[in-house]
Design an enzyme around this catalytic site. Structure first.
Site, mmCIF file in Angstrom:
data_model
loop_
_atom_site.group_PDB
_atom_site.id
_atom_site.type_symbol
_atom_site.label_atom_id
_atom_site.label_comp_id
_atom_site.label_asym_id
_atom_site.label_seq_id
_atom_site.Cartn_x
_atom_site.Cartn_y
_atom_site.Cartn_z
ATOM 1 C CG HIS A 100 45.253 -14.482 -61.096
ATOM 2 N ND1 HIS A 100 44.293 -13.489 -61.199
ATOM 3 C CD2 HIS A 100 45.334 -14.799 -59.788
ATOM 4 C CE1 HIS A 100 43.826 -13.200 -59.988
ATOM 5 N NE2 HIS A 100 44.431 -13.984 -59.108
ATOM 6 C CG HIS A 102 47.083 -17.900 -56.734
ATOM 7 N ND1 HIS A 102 47.767 -16.895 -56.075
ATOM 8 C CD2 HIS A 102 45.852 -17.394 -57.022
ATOM 9 C CE1 HIS A 102 46.962 -15.836 -55.957
ATOM 10 N NE2 HIS A 102 45.802 -16.101 -56.522
#
Ligand code: AMP
Ligand code: ZN
Length: 144
Positions: A100, A102
């Site tokens: 992922h 951020h």
């Protein structure tokens, strides 16, 4: 992937605050908002970390990021900067092993976010830097 919290979020098995979704990525608010609008962009395909991407997936995921970053900026015009962070492996602070990115909007120097880059300019001589660069360059060429 079974037992992956982000796969469960993508598949609506557990709730999230969705910001954006298409065929490639799912973007949602980090449950721990380091700053207002802190968003996670995750590939819908389960990849563990950066080392698990191929070029096509990496381009497709990254292609979505400016659009989401610009949306955060428009949503919160008081934003003065944004950090894009991607942690890979536990040592590098990865805690959820579905890759992922951020997006952390920054509003103030006094917020609860920091990155420390120590100054190590004197640690390596130029010839040592050349050797390090060559070692990496060789691997890049071999993997092309
Ligand atoms: P990292 O430490 O880079 O792996 O980041 C994982 C992030 O996922 C952390 O910032 C967590 O706050 C966030 N997180 C974990 N579980 C959830 C969840 N159920 N919904 C939203 N964010 C989550
Ligand atoms: Zn997953």
């Amino acid at each position: 992937m079974e037992n992956c919290i982000f796969c469960k979020i993508i598949n609506q098995k557990i709730p999230s605050h969705k910001v954006y979704e298409d065929d490639v990525v799912y973007a949602f608010l980090d449950i721990s908002q380091v700053t207002k609008g802190h968003t996670l962009v995750v590939p819908k395909t389960h990849v563990t970390d950066l080392f698990d991407y191929d070029e096509a997936l990496a381009s497709a995921v990254f292609a979505r990021i400016p659009k989401i970053a610009k949306a955060i900026e428009k949503a919160f015009p008081e934003m003065e900067g944004l950090n894009m962070i991607n942690n890979n492996k536990e040592l590098a602070y990865q805690s959820v092993f579905h890759s992922h990115v951020h997006l952390i909007p920054r509003y103030s120097k006094e917020d609860d976010f920091s990155i420390h880059f120590g100054n190590h300019q004197d640690d390596y001589q130029s010839h040592e830097l050349s050797q390090i660069a060559e070692t990496i360059a060789k691997q890049v060429a071999e993997n092309d």
